[in-house]
Design an enzyme around this catalytic site. Structure first.
Site, PDB file in Angstrom:
ATOM      1  CE1 TYR A 163      10.607 -17.575 -14.818  1.00  0.00           C
ATOM      2  CE2 TYR A 163       9.883 -16.006 -16.485  1.00  0.00           C
ATOM      3  CZ  TYR A 163      10.672 -16.313 -15.403  1.00  0.00           C
ATOM      4  OH  TYR A 163      11.528 -15.373 -14.874  1.00  0.00           O
ATOM      5  CE  LYS A 167       9.841 -15.673 -11.681  1.00  0.00           C
ATOM      6  NZ  LYS A 167      10.585 -15.689 -10.387  1.00  0.00           N
TER       7      LYS A 167
END
Length: 245
Positions: A163, A167
């Protein structure tokens, strides 16, 4: 009437964004991977007085789905004014760098990074027909390399091989895209709504979806003098709200 497409908008931050932009008299395409779920949400919104909202099927990991969504928007609007790349997944935790299965990381990147690129590239043709096109990539403070290198940062121990890195990659893409479009009337920014209690994180986090979305809209509905290629965070406690990359 300006138009906006919000991916992953059938719940949580995406749904609240659709609500608030509808109230500001934009035509909202509520993007949902499952069209029936999207239609159900829109029907409920209409029954509660919201207007100018339409569910549109878009799976950011499926090129045919994106192309079909683009075709619908083109036929109905002729252009697109605002693209909010909101769809995202966290992937299963923990996400250790040493042993998280590669397929798990790839699945997160397929949505959070490659999906954003695919949607953006396909919709650029319609965005370029707008007088003031805006692209907002919804990111996370967990994508900040600077903050993750600071042991004093309050979320320093929240590391994720899928994750967070997806990003960080999204933030880097935002910089490249903003630079490429800098001589056009585009404003392209990465926006972190902050640590918000949503379905995404089992309703942990101190922030509300209402506050998160006000922040997203603040840095999306900006005038032509506003900067492009910035990383704004709702967790930054100063007037600039600019987060370190």
């Amino acid at each position: 009437m300006k138009s906006v497409l919000i991916t992953g908008a059938n719940r949580s931050i995406g749904l609240e964004t659709a609500k608030q932009l509808s109230k500001q008299r934009l035509f909202v395409y509520l993007g949902s991977r499952n069209l029936e779920k999207g239609k159900s949400v829109v029907q409920e919104l209409i029954e509660n007085g919201f207007q100018n909202i339409k569910a549109i099927e878009i799976d950011v990991t499926n090129t045919d789905s994106i192309l079909e969504a683009k075709s619908i928007v083109e036929k109905e609007q002729g252009k697109l004014d605002i693209l909010i790349n909101n769809a995202g997944i966290s992937g299963p935790f923990p996400q250790n760098a040493s042993d998280t299965p590669l397929k798990n990381i790839q699945e997160v990147f397929d949505t959070n990074f490659f999906g954003v690129i695919n949607v953006t590239q396909i919709f650029l043709e319609l965005l370029k027909k707008s007088d003031s096109p805006r692209i907002s990539n919804i990111t996370s403070g967990l994508g900040s390399l600077t903050l993750h290198s600071d042991p004093n940062w309050k979320y320093y121990d929240v590391k994720s091989a899928g994750y967070g890195t997806s990003k960080a990659a999204l933030n880097a893409y935002t910089i490249v895209l903003a630079y490429e479009l800098k001589d056009l009337p585009f404003k392209v920014n990465a926006i972190d709504p902050g640590y918000t209690a949503t379905d995404f994180n089992h309703h942990n986090g101190p922030g509300t979806v209402e506050s998160a979305v006000k922040f997203i809209i603040k840095h999306t509905l900006i005038d032509d003098k506003a900067p492009t290629g910035k990383f704004y965070s709702n967790d930054i406690e100063d007037e600039t709200e600019v987060s370190p990359w």
